[in-house]
Enzyme design. Structure first.
Site, short mmCIF file in Angstrom:
data_model
loop_
_atom_site.label_atom_id
_atom_site.label_comp_id
_atom_site.label_asym_id
_atom_site.label_seq_id
_atom_site.Cartn_x
_atom_site.Cartn_y
_atom_site.Cartn_z
N ASP A 11 0.93 -1.36 -0.03
CA ASP A 11 0.01 0.08 -0.04
C ASP A 11 0.96 1.15 -0.07
O ASP A 11 1.98 1.41 0.60
CB ASP A 11 -0.96 0.16 1.36
N LEU A 12 0.29 2.39 -0.50
CA LEU A 12 1.35 3.52 -0.52
C LEU A 12 0.85 4.60 0.54
O LEU A 12 1.81 4.61 1.58
CB LEU A 12 0.71 4.31 -1.82
N ASP A 13 -0.14 4.99 0.80
CA ASP A 13 -0.51 6.11 1.91
C ASP A 13 -0.50 5.38 3.29
O ASP A 13 -1.24 4.52 3.43
CB ASP A 13 -1.78 6.70 1.81
N THR A 19 0.83 10.51 3.76
CA THR A 19 -0.02 11.50 2.94
C THR A 19 -1.40 11.59 3.75
O THR A 19 -2.10 12.52 3.25
CB THR A 19 -0.45 11.07 1.51
N LYS A 47 -9.21 6.21 5.86
CA LYS A 47 -7.98 5.49 5.37
C LYS A 47 -8.17 4.33 4.68
O LYS A 47 -8.70 3.61 5.30
CB LYS A 47 -7.05 5.46 6.88
N SER A 118 -2.46 0.27 -4.42
CA SER A 118 -2.93 1.54 -3.94
C SER A 118 -4.27 1.89 -4.23
O SER A 118 -4.49 1.74 -5.68
CB SER A 118 -2.04 2.83 -3.80
N ALA A 119 -5.28 2.40 -3.59
CA ALA A 119 -6.51 2.88 -4.01
C ALA A 119 -6.31 4.33 -4.66
O ALA A 119 -7.23 4.67 -5.31
CB ALA A 119 -7.16 3.08 -2.88
N LYS A 149 -10.63 -1.76 -1.80
CA LYS A 149 -10.35 -2.57 -0.83
C LYS A 149 -11.71 -2.28 0.22
O LYS A 149 -12.28 -1.27 0.21
CB LYS A 149 -9.23 -2.13 -0.03
N GLU A 173 0.16 -3.18 4.77
CA GLU A 173 -0.97 -2.21 4.92
C GLU A 173 -0.96 -1.60 6.10
O GLU A 173 -0.87 -2.13 7.10
CB GLU A 173 -2.47 -3.17 4.76
N ASP A 174 -1.57 -0.27 6.30
CA ASP A 174 -1.82 0.11 7.35
C ASP A 174 -3.27 0.47 7.57
O ASP A 174 -3.78 0.84 8.67
CB ASP A 174 -1.43 1.75 7.33
C1 BG6 Z 1 -5.69 5.60 -0.46
C2 BG6 Z 1 -5.71 6.48 0.91
O1 BG6 Z 1 -4.36 5.09 -0.48
O2 BG6 Z 1 -6.06 6.31 -1.84
C3 BG6 Z 1 -7.34 7.17 1.17
O3 BG6 Z 1 -5.57 5.62 2.05
C4 BG6 Z 1 -7.64 7.65 -0.35
O4 BG6 Z 1 -7.34 7.93 2.00
C5 BG6 Z 1 -7.48 6.73 -1.63
O5 BG6 Z 1 -8.83 8.22 -0.32
C6 BG6 Z 1 -7.78 7.55 -2.97
O6 BG6 Z 1 -6.92 8.52 -3.13
P1 BG6 Z 1 -6.82 9.67 -4.20
O7 BG6 Z 1 -5.52 10.13 -4.10
O8 BG6 Z 1 -7.15 8.65 -5.57
O9 BG6 Z 1 -7.99 10.44 -3.85
MG MG Z 2 -2.78 3.15 3.48
#
Ligand code: BG6
Ligand code: MG
Length: 212
Positions: A11-13, A19, A47, A118-119, A149, A173-174
């Site tokens: 996962d990224l964030d 972020t 999150k 990542s989402a 997810k 993952e967090d």
């Molecule tokens: C996830 C974050 O990685 O990405 C979420 O944990 C965020 O908080 C989601 O809503 C979507 O991100 P973005 O950058 O496409 O708005």
């Molecule tokens: Mg995350």
């Protein structure tokens, strides 16, 4: 489990970069503009979930989920994202979480394949800003995934892109939704955060630095 890992799905964030604070500031600004209070505690629920779902959660908290048209909701998400992009465009390598670059480098040096899972639709820009795009063999993000997810799609696509079976992959993952996605996909899971929150993870660490 970590010694036998053939693929790492990250996962990224919250795992590679912090972020969450920028998502929070941008969502709070939007919420306040439409008359909704939004605390850091409320932000925990956002999150790991998609942009669309994040807005729904904020509107539900204020019982306003039916108050806006689809066009208005799209405009609100665009407004939030413009502020968020403004924040992340100023990010640099100092915002990589402790141990993340080192851990990715270390496992790659022993032949482990790596994929981003990542989402976020902003992943390419963040990886570019942090200069870590090259640390991934595959990128699976919000631009190519249709089911958020805890659906396992993002990690199944990651394992497939690496040419590996899910059981040979470990998800990092967090968010509880991400741990559930990994489990449903048949991967092992490492929770980055408190074990009392990430209750379903196989193991939990405070950050990737603990695995070095
Ligand atoms: C996830 C974050 O990685 O990405 C979420 O944990 C965020 O908080 C989601 O809503 C979507 O991100 P973005 O950058 O496409 O708005
Ligand atoms: Mg995350």
């Amino acid at each position: 489990m970590l010694e036998d890992m053939k693929g790492g799905l990250f996962d990224l964030d919250g795992v590679i970069v912090d972020t969450a604070k920028y998502h929070y500031l941008a969502w709070r600004r939007l919420a306040n503009e439409i008359g909704i209070d939004f605390s850091e505690h409320d932000n925990e629920r956002l999150k790991g979930v998609s942009r669309v779902r994040s807005l729904e959660i904020i509107l539900e908290m204020a019982n306003k989920e039916k108050a806006y048209s689809e066009a208005e909701k799209t405009e609100m998400m665009d407004r939030k994202n413009a502020w968020y992009v403004d924040y992340i465009s100023k990010m640099d390598e100092s915002e990589i979480l402790p141990g993340a670059r080192e851990y990715l480098t270390e496992i790659r040096s022993r032949g482990v394949k790596t994929a981003l899972g990542s989402a976020s639709k902003n992943s390419p820009m963040i990886l570019d800003k942090l200069k870590i795009t090259d640390l991934f063999d595959a990128i699976v993000d919000g631009n190519v995934v249709s089911k958020p997810k805890p659906d396992p799609e993002v990690f199944l696509k990651g394992a497939e892109a690496l040419g590996l079976a899910p059981k040979d992959c470990v998800v990092f993952e967090d968010a509880q939704a991400g741990i559930e996605a990994g489990r449903r996909g048949g991967m092992h899971t490492v929770g980055i955060g408190p074990p009392d929150v990430l209750t379903d993870a196989d193991i939990c660490v405070k950050g990737l630095y603990e695995l070095l």
